[in-house]
Every structure is written in C-alpha cells, then in structure tokens.
Write a protein that holds these residues in place. Structure first.
Motif: not given
Length: 126
Positions: A40-61
């Motif tokens: 966002a403007p004036g803010k640092e880049r932040e994590f939102v979500a991620a997914i593993s190579r095989s789609s076996g694991m997902s991660y969320y802020a």
C-alpha cells in the motif's frame, strides 16, 4: 528462470470480489513455491498468501484468512488469488512472486522469493 505477469486487478466496492491471476513463463514453474504480496502507499511490502509446489500447503496472513484463497495450476503455469469480502484496507499493489528454494522456504518472507512480477493495482472503495 521464470517471468511473472499479474492481471485481474481493478476497482471494486467494499464487500466485493476480485480474482487475481499470475501467468508464469519457463519450464520449471512446478518447482517453485508461489506467493502473493501487497504494498500500500507509504507502507512496506507485506505477505498475503503462499502455496507450495504441489499445492499441498497454503499459507495466509491473518488479515486475509477466511476471505482470500490461493490456488495454482501447474499445467497452466498459473497461480491465482481469489479475494472475497474486500475491505478498503486491502487496497494495494499486489505482486506475484516465485521461490526457488526446495528446502527451508519461508512462505511469508520476502527475501525467500527469487522472482517478482510487476504488480497489479487493487482499489477497494468504501
């Protein structure tokens, strides 16, 4: 090497939905962990979500849990972010990122990602 191109951003009212897409080039897409970050403007880049190579694991802020869903299609070389119940505070430039590390990948850590897209703007009006 992989190149990433995001799409699907835009202007939406609070409570609405958007689906971001990230198209990847290169033959090794399935070997990358994939993530979405935002800035966002004036803010640092932040994590939102991620997914593993095989789609076996997902991660969320914590801020997006229950509202956003990350998915990937290795055959199509694409990763997606379905965003529901959007809030004005979700307004940011959203970036797709690829992490090559096979061991020790930390999904929420920017420095663990090797390739980044140019970003797509998401604006949520109140």
């Amino acid at each position: 090497q992989v190149q990433l191109v995001e799409s699907g951003g835009g202007l939406v009212q609070a409570g609405g939905s958007l689906r971001l897409s990230c198209a990847a080039s290169g033959r090794t897409f399935r070997s990358y962990g994939m993530g979405w970050f935002r800035q966002a403007p004036g803010k640092e880049r932040e994590f939102v979500a991620a997914i593993s190579r095989s789609s076996g694991m997902s991660y969320y802020a914590d801020s997006v849990k229950g509202r956003f869903t990350i998915s990937r299609d290795n055959a199509a070389k694409a990763v997606y972010l379905q965003m529901n119940s959007l809030k004005p505070e979700d307004t940011a430039v959203y970036y797709c990122a690829a992490a090559a590390a096979a061991v020790g990948w930390r999904p929420s850590i920017l420095d663990d990602y090797d390739h980044w897209g140019q970003g797509t703007q998401v604006t949520v009006s109140s």
